[in-house]
Design a protein around this motif. Structure first.
Motif, PDB file in Angstrom:
ATOM      1  N   ALA A  47       0.826  -1.214   0.000  1.00 19.23           N
ATOM      2  CA  ALA A  47       0.000   0.000   0.000  1.00 19.23           C
ATOM      3  C   ALA A  47       0.857   1.260   0.000  1.00 19.23           C
ATOM      4  O   ALA A  47       1.960   1.289   0.562  1.00 19.23           O
ATOM      5  CB  ALA A  47      -0.917   0.009   1.214  1.00 19.23           C
ATOM      6  N   MET A  48       0.312   2.321  -0.615  1.00 25.83           N
ATOM      7  CA  MET A  48       0.942   3.639  -0.587  1.00 25.83           C
ATOM      8  C   MET A  48       0.548   4.330   0.708  1.00 25.83           C
ATOM      9  O   MET A  48      -0.568   4.156   1.212  1.00 25.83           O
ATOM     10  CB  MET A  48       0.464   4.488  -1.765  1.00 25.83           C
ATOM     11  CG  MET A  48       0.757   3.904  -3.139  1.00 25.83           C
ATOM     12  SD  MET A  48       2.522   3.613  -3.474  1.00 25.83           S
ATOM     13  CE  MET A  48       3.215   5.258  -3.200  1.00 25.83           C
ATOM     14  N   LEU A  49       1.447   5.142   1.249  1.00 27.45           N
ATOM     15  CA  LEU A  49       1.158   5.870   2.487  1.00 27.45           C
ATOM     16  C   LEU A  49       0.767   7.321   2.182  1.00 27.45           C
ATOM     17  O   LEU A  49       1.102   8.241   2.919  1.00 27.45           O
ATOM     18  CB  LEU A  49       2.347   5.789   3.435  1.00 27.45           C
ATOM     19  CG  LEU A  49       2.697   4.352   3.860  1.00 27.45           C
ATOM     20  CD1 LEU A  49       3.865   4.349   4.829  1.00 27.45           C
ATOM     21  CD2 LEU A  49       1.491   3.646   4.474  1.00 27.45           C
ATOM     22  N   VAL A  50       0.068   7.494   1.085  1.00 27.90           N
ATOM     23  CA  VAL A  50      -0.540   8.770   0.693  1.00 27.90           C
ATOM     24  C   VAL A  50      -1.995   8.480   0.339  1.00 27.90           C
ATOM     25  O   VAL A  50      -2.401   7.321   0.233  1.00 27.90           O
ATOM     26  CB  VAL A  50       0.197   9.414  -0.502  1.00 27.90           C
ATOM     27  CG1 VAL A  50       1.577   9.899  -0.085  1.00 27.90           C
ATOM     28  CG2 VAL A  50       0.314   8.424  -1.669  1.00 27.90           C
ATOM     29  N   GLU A  51      -2.789   9.540   0.138  1.00 29.84           N
ATOM     30  CA  GLU A  51      -4.234   9.345  -0.051  1.00 29.84           C
ATOM     31  C   GLU A  51      -4.604   8.638  -1.347  1.00 29.84           C
ATOM     32  O   GLU A  51      -5.658   7.999  -1.426  1.00 29.84           O
ATOM     33  CB  GLU A  51      -4.975  10.690  -0.011  1.00 29.84           C
ATOM     34  CG  GLU A  51      -4.896  11.402   1.321  1.00 29.84           C
ATOM     35  CD  GLU A  51      -3.897  12.542   1.276  1.00 29.84           C
ATOM     36  OE1 GLU A  51      -2.855  12.369   0.598  1.00 29.84           O
ATOM     37  OE2 GLU A  51      -4.151  13.583   1.909  1.00 29.84           O
TER      38      GLU A  51
END
Length: 341
Positions: A225-229
């Motif tokens: 997963a990306m740690l941005v929206e």
């Protein structure tokens, strides 16, 4: 020659010598740089900060018409050894420090005794962080990893660069936002953290998309997963979902953006800062930089001077107080006069 004429000649020579001596410092400053510049990167070779500094210095060297030597000096807390080494040298423009947003936590982590405003930064850009796992791990989704961590707190080894880095901060935010606990294993930079994950020495790694891209494409790491929206697409890897899609509570501490580049001591002469700024601006426009950014998944900034100082001031406040609120800082930020913005 009579005495009067001899005296006049002596006075002329003395006056000329005084004028030459008086203008030499200004003339010397205009000639900057006249010798090799050294850029000391505070993070390990092969990591994002190191790669960006080597790339931008190569372009700036063309503009400044001198060689720029890039070296690495790692260790300490949040890059404090490298920063201390450069700060101890003359503020003459010949000693730069290659750094990132992660260095703003050095003070609250006990490795640096000053605010970040002793530096005048130049920001090249940054790449978003993501959480990945070893290719051999059994986890294929973020939810699977989080559930396993909840079942056995502190049993899953995770790397995220050095203590106090942006990646470490993101790791803490993931733990806090999902109510889990990893076993954090610090490394002197992103590259060794990723290598440890790729070889199975640790299971989880949090670094940037740019830094992980090659390992992701080679199948040595699995992106969760990306740690941005927003989701993020990487060629030959696919679209990586946002961690926020499953864990909305992450928004309490995330996202946190990178700001990678270099800095000069803030008390360096203004004309030297201007000269560096001009070379930096031209380098940022170069085809080499724009193509590098596109290839390496970076968003370019180009901020320096007051603009860059304001950005780092906000980062210093955000990072320092977030670490304090998460119980991960050794010194309360107000000790250094760091405001809570």
């Amino acid at each position: 020659m009579n005495t009067l004429n001899g005296t006049k000649l002596a006075l002329c020579i003395a006056t000329s010598a005084f004028v030459v001596a008086a203008v030499q410092p200004a003339h010397a400053a205009k000639k900057y740089p006249s010798r090799t510049i050294t850029n000391t990167v505070v993070w390990g070779a092969g990591g994002g900060t190191d790669s960006i500094n080597r790339m931008i210095m190569a372009e700036m060297a063309k503009e400044l018409d001198v060689s720029i030597k890039v070296t690495n000096k790692t260790g300490g807390v949040a890059g404090s050894i490298g920063m201390s080494s450069v700060y101890s040298k003359k503020a003459d423009g010949y000693n730069l420090v290659g750094l990132s947003e992660s260095n703003v936590t050095a003070a609250v982590n006990g490795g640096w005794n000053q605010r970040f405003d002793v530096w005048s930064p130049f920001i090249v850009g940054g790449s978003p962080d993501l959480i990945s796992v070893s290719a051999s791990s059994p986890y294929n989704t973020l939810e699977e990893l989080i559930n396993a961590a909840k079942a056995n707190p502190g049993s899953i080894k995770a790397g995220a660069g050095g203590s106090g880095s942006i990646h470490h901060l993101n790791l803490l935010a993931v733990e806090k936002g999902t109510d889990i606990k990893f076993k954090f294993v610090p490394y002197p930079g992103s590259a060794p953290s990723q290598t440890a994950a790729a070889t199975g020495e640790i299971t989880v790694v949090i670094t940037s998309a740019s830094e992980q891209a090659a390992l992701l494409r080679a199948g040595q790491l699995k992106p969760l997963a990306m740690l941005v929206e927003d989701s993020f697409s990487i060629t030959d890897v696919g679209t990586i979902p946002s961690a926020f899609d499953t864990y909305s509570s992450l928004s309490d501490h995330l996202p946190i953006s990178q700001a990678i580049g270099f800095a000069i001591r803030n008390d360096a002469p203004e004309d030297i800062k201007v000269k560096l700024g001009q070379a930096f601006s031209e380098a940022m426009k170069s085809q080499a930089v724009t193509e590098w950014a596109e290839k390496n998944l970076y968003s370019l900034s180009g901020a320096y001077g007051d603009d860059a100082k304001q950005i780092f001031s906000k980062l210093e406040s955000n990072f320092s107080w977030t670490l304090w609120d998460l119980g991960a800082a050794k010194v309360v930020p107000s000790t250094f006069g760091i405001p809570k913005l």
